[in-house]
Design an enzyme around this catalytic site. Structure first.
Site, mmCIF file in Angstrom:
data_model
loop_
_atom_site.group_PDB
_atom_site.id
_atom_site.type_symbol
_atom_site.label_atom_id
_atom_site.label_comp_id
_atom_site.label_asym_id
_atom_site.label_seq_id
_atom_site.Cartn_x
_atom_site.Cartn_y
_atom_site.Cartn_z
ATOM 1 N N LYS B 45 0.836 -1.213 0.000
ATOM 2 C CA LYS B 45 0.000 0.000 0.000
ATOM 3 C C LYS B 45 0.863 1.254 0.000
ATOM 4 C CE LYS B 45 -4.054 2.104 0.935
ATOM 5 N NZ LYS B 45 -3.984 3.046 -0.196
ATOM 6 N N ALA B 70 -11.305 6.814 -4.591
ATOM 7 C CA ALA B 70 -10.724 8.057 -4.087
ATOM 8 C C ALA B 70 -10.380 7.832 -2.626
ATOM 9 C CB ALA B 70 -11.710 9.219 -4.261
ATOM 10 N N ASN B 100 5.939 0.597 -2.157
ATOM 11 C CA ASN B 100 5.341 1.717 -2.888
ATOM 12 C C ASN B 100 5.352 2.951 -1.989
ATOM 13 O OD1 ASN B 100 2.992 3.536 -3.756
ATOM 14 N ND2 ASN B 100 3.190 2.163 -5.497
ATOM 15 N N CYS B 131 0.893 11.749 -7.016
ATOM 16 C CA CYS B 131 0.358 12.561 -5.913
ATOM 17 C C CYS B 131 0.499 14.052 -6.229
ATOM 18 C CB CYS B 131 1.125 12.308 -4.619
ATOM 19 S SG CYS B 131 1.558 10.626 -4.379
#
Lengths: 245, 303
Positions: B45, B70, B100, B131
């Site tokens: 994650k 989202a 990640n 991001c």
């Protein structure tokens, strides 16, 4: 948690929009009342989470309200059709050792998971009082089934067309119900009103739009006093004291 | 006996099948369904410096052949990943994992990558540059070659493990971004991240997810991913991890023919927790059907 194929035994309407489906298959992954299953539906990408109303070793009862494409397709399924289910999802309700007089409060399509809970509480030798809230008499379901188990049942309808006129909180006050703990499942405003209205502790089952249903996607996380919790994994049942409204 | 093994920057994987970041947590939920040691590896994650709750709910919207999420990078933060998640993972996963890493500033990327670089369980670092850059108006790092290069350079300076930059498809020229990453030292690339999407509940007249927009994934984006993997793999000499809409062993092979050395599987895990297991089990037969003896032979064979 377990993924398996189940065969539909029956699928019938209880009211204009609420249906009951019974399925045959292995239910051993279902370990607590208040857990849910996640149903794969042909042609739709995501599974549909539905709470478990009742289960026996080889048989499962689900009650669902037709609210969208997934549940609409479910309502068209027939006995003999096969469904791919993930079962035994979520934490479910827990029954404390010091519990004496539980009150079960259900609103609308939040009523079904309380049925298996009532069975378990009665099996543990506890008296079970149930308050069921609906909008109208026509939307009312499972009153007789709870009575048949041996529960003390009070029904409340918003329009007064049957039972106490008003909300579940009106019925609790009007009948002056004596309880030391509550279990609730229903729409968010009902859960909140209930927590505000009664001083007793309890467990409440919440709904949230889910991705996977088994803790993989973090799609259904809510804030609690004990940190973020996934409704599908650490929920759907939360304790009254940890809820952040 | 067919050979499914592949190699990412000197790291040999038994097979190319890798659950994608954000669809597999830190492995804990999936190990209850099957022995996850059968995987090539998995990408954990997306992890940031601070713990993040993420976006308000609803965070999920269903789409035809896919979904929008989202979630907003909910994660326990790099410290908890190193002190809790990795030790726990060791109890049920004996392979190295892909770390990640996400960030909202160049400093945050560098800080997290430097910390995770020291974890012996990590095989390579996958840097998510989709991001928003909070210091520069919230534009995603991955949408300009300059900011993608800036992150790559900063991360490469503080790490020893292979660094793969995970590219956003929400750009007009993904090859330009890929070049910028490779020129500043990226050891490999991973693409594509989710496609920016949106659904509206027409009855309630509002967006389905609380964040209005979200990342669209699932089989609907597979052709887009294949095309971008093809373009990037042709243009760059580094290994590419292909990602986007993969659902089957055949999709894995298609993605590899387009140029992927390994293949990430994302949304499929969320509808079928056994998706990766089933793909891995189906791969040898699919290879035999297609006359492939060694899977790595087909990487990028499309001219």
């Amino acid at each position: 948690m377990k993924k398996a194929i189940y065969k539909i035994r029956s699928n019938e309407p209880l009211t204009a929009s609420v249906w009951r489906m019974t399925l045959a298959g292995d239910t051993q992954a279902i370990t607590a009342p208040g857990q849910f299953v996640d149903i794969a539906i042909d042609g739709l990408f995501l599974r549909r989470p539905i709470s478990v109303c009742d289960c026996e070793p080889d048989r499962l009862t689900l009650i669902y309200k037709v609210v969208g494409e997934g549940t609409e397709r479910m309502s068209r399924m027939k006995a003999g059709d096969e469904l791919d289910l993930l079962t035994g999802l979520g934490n479910g309700f827990s029954i404390g050792a010091d519990l004496r007089r539980p009150l079960l409060v259900g609103g609308g399509v939040g009523v079904p998971p309380l049925y298996l809970l009532a069975k378990r509480l009665l099996a543990a030798g506890l008296p079970v009082q149930v308050v069921l809230g609906f909008n109208t008499a026509a939307e009312c379901f499972y009153e007789a089934e709870f009575r048949a188990l041996g529960c003390d049942v009070t029904v409340a309808t918003v329009d007064g067309s049957t039972g106490v006129r008003g909300f579940v909180t009106t019925a609790i006050a009007e009948r002056n119900l004596d309880f030391d703990y509550f279990y609730a499942c229903g729409p968010l405003p009902m859960l909140r009103a209930l927590c505000d209205a009664v001083p007793q502790d309890g467990q409440l089952s919440f709904e949230e739009r889910m991705g996977c249903g088994f803790g993989g996607c973090m799609g259904c996380t809510c804030k609690t006093k004990n940190g973020p919790k996934r409704i599908c994994k650490e929920g759907p049942v939360l304790e009254k004291g940890e809820i952040v409204w | 006996m067919v050979d499914t093994s592949v190699e990412l920057s000197g790291w040999r994987l038994d097979n190319p099948v890798v659950p994608a970041s954000g669809t597999f947590g830190y492995g804990n939920e999936f190990k209850d369904f099957y022995d996850i040691n059968i995987l090539g590896t998995f990408s954990f994650k997306g992890t940031t410096r601070e713990p993040r709750y993420g976006n308000p709910t609803p965070r999920i919207a269903e789409c035809t052949a896919g979904m929008i999420n989202a979630v907003g990078l909910q994660n326990p933060g790099i410290d908890a990943v190193i002190s809790d998640e990795l030790p726990r993972l060791k109890g049920y996963f004996n392979k190295k994992v892909i770390a990640n890493i996400s960030g909202f500033s160049v400093d945050e990327y560098a800080y997290c990558c430097e910390r995770i670089d020291r974890a012996e369980q990590v095989g390579l670092i996958e840097v998510n540059i989709s991001c928003p850059n909070v210091r520069h108006g919230g534009m995603s790092f991955g949408t300009s070659p300059e900011s993608a290069a800036e992150v790559t350079r900063a991360v490469k300076t503080v790490t020893t493990k292979p660094v793969y930059m995970k590219l956003s498809p929400n750009v007009s020229d993904i090859v330009a971004i890929a070049h910028a990453c490779v020129e500043t030292g990226a050891d490999g690339l991973c693409l594509i991240n989710t496609v920016l999407g949106m659904r509206i509940d027409v009855q309630r007249r509002q967006a389905v997810v609380a964040n209005t927009m979200g990342g669209f994934s699932g089989p609907a984006i597979f052709p887009l991913a294949v095309r971008m993997v093809y373009q990037v793999a042709k243009a760059c000499a580094v290994p590419v991890i292909g990602c986007g809409g993969v659902q089957s062993a055949r999709d894995v092979i298609e993605m590899m023919m387009a140029g992927a050395t390994a293949v990430e599987v994302g949304a499929a895990n969320l509808v079928n927790p056994y998706a990766c297991k089933e793909i891995i089990e189906a791969l040898p037969a699919e290879m035999e059907r297609l006359g492939i003896e060694k899977l790595s032979d087909i990487i990028g064979i499309i001219e």
